[in-house]
Design a protein around this motif. Sequence first.
Motif, PDB file in Angstrom:
ATOM      1  N   VAL A  52      40.047  43.000  29.573  1.00 18.07           N
ATOM      2  CA  VAL A  52      39.248  42.261  30.552  1.00 18.07           C
ATOM      3  C   VAL A  52      40.108  41.386  31.455  1.00 18.07           C
ATOM      4  N   ILE A  53      41.054  40.645  30.866  1.00 24.99           N
ATOM      5  CA  ILE A  53      41.867  39.718  31.666  1.00 24.99           C
ATOM      6  C   ILE A  53      43.126  40.395  32.186  1.00 24.99           C
TER       7      ILE A  53
ATOM      8  N   ASP B  45      36.793  38.140  42.929  1.00 22.79           N
ATOM      9  CA  ASP B  45      37.636  38.428  41.770  1.00 22.79           C
ATOM     10  C   ASP B  45      37.077  37.765  40.511  1.00 22.79           C
ATOM     11  N   LYS B  46      36.584  36.542  40.669  1.00 18.21           N
ATOM     12  CA  LYS B  46      35.997  35.852  39.517  1.00 18.21           C
ATOM     13  C   LYS B  46      34.756  36.590  39.014  1.00 18.21           C
TER      14      LYS B  46
ATOM     15  N   ARG C  46      33.298  42.295  33.962  1.00 20.32           N
ATOM     16  CA  ARG C  46      34.074  43.069  32.989  1.00 20.32           C
ATOM     17  C   ARG C  46      33.893  42.517  31.570  1.00 20.32           C
ATOM     18  N   SER C  47      33.782  41.204  31.449  1.00 20.26           N
ATOM     19  CA  SER C  47      33.567  40.628  30.115  1.00 20.26           C
ATOM     20  C   SER C  47      32.185  40.997  29.582  1.00 20.26           C
TER      21      SER C  47
ATOM     22  N   VAL D  18      36.648  31.094  33.532  1.00 22.75           N
ATOM     23  CA  VAL D  18      36.740  31.804  34.813  1.00 22.75           C
ATOM     24  C   VAL D  18      36.276  30.924  35.971  1.00 22.75           C
TER      25      VAL D  18
ATOM     26  N   LEU E 165      35.749  39.523  36.989  1.00 18.33           N
ATOM     27  CA  LEU E 165      36.158  39.153  35.631  1.00 18.33           C
ATOM     28  C   LEU E 165      34.945  38.894  34.738  1.00 18.33           C
TER      29      LEU E 165
END
Length: 352
Positions: free
Chosen positions: A267-268, A240-241, A247-248, A226, A244
């Motif tokens: 997630v992605i 946004d990163k 969420r992971s 990421v 991500l």
Amino acid sequence: MVTFFEASLDTISVHHVGNQALSEMYALSDHPLELKDEIIPNLLMQYFLKPFEKANEVYHLTHSSGNLSLNEVHHFAAQVFDDKEYFHSASEGLAKHLYKVANHPNIKGGELYVVYFNKVQIEGNPLDAIGIFKSENKETYLKVYPDKGGFQVDYEENAININKLDKGVLIFNIEKENGYKVVVIDKTNGGQEAAVYWKDQFLQLKIRNDSFNQTSNTLGIYKNFVTQKLDDEFEMSKADKIDLLNRSMKYFKEKDTFDMDEFTGEVIGNPQAIESFKNFKSQYEQEFDSPISDTFEISDNAVKKQARVYKSVLKLDKNFHIYIHGDKELIEKGFDDDKHMNFYKVYFKEEN
């Protein structure tokens, strides 16, 4: 992982290992150390074993040729586990081996302790273990004591802080054919060149490919993907990163088992990014010869460790830090034409 409430210190030998690159020598003792009271063994147990209570990674001794008998530490450990009469001579061999490999000028000389323990628990199994420890850093201590109706102050130089173990390893008498179960402590100093000698040159370790390692590696690979790889293929904001990454971490905290297809889908999401991540993971596996299963049990300890290095902070010049923990749709990025500056708009219901 490692506990020692039932453990006892059986035998200990102490040697001094200098740095041959600095023309320092080693000095071997003639016999094991004689412990004359109960206080010293208890202090030594604290010094040697307490740091391992937080050790989660389990390693195996190995050798680049694939022949374990060529690993000197494995050779001497097997000799002692087979016949404890060889303990002191094996400790001398370990000191000579360390002297041979610790030849970078930044490596500090120090005392080498080789210890035989009884009933040290690893993963709930009480086992005999050989401990090898090195003290490199010395400190000065003040001593205050009563004297003639008042107090006196004295000091002791070049003393060891029993709460600061520099380097240590525990080799457990189990899984001999795999290189034993091994846990290690390495408080490195002296730069990168000096840092590799304990794990890589003296012990020659490879990490056990268990759930802790697979969880930790997957989270680490994803974080690098990421933060480093996505910019090469996609145009993404830092918000946004961070989303991500959040969420992971949410996935790993909520699930008991990792599933590659489920993880990448939830997630992605983006098919092109999913394929890119799988290729990134495959490159890591090949480069480090460390395969990661597409499904494995998630280790809570590994998740907690990785959570400490997962960043969810937007740093804006030197004025503001924005911590993003939830819905990225509640933060918008824009550009102010009048001020010629970027801005973020944040939506919320209540101010705490």
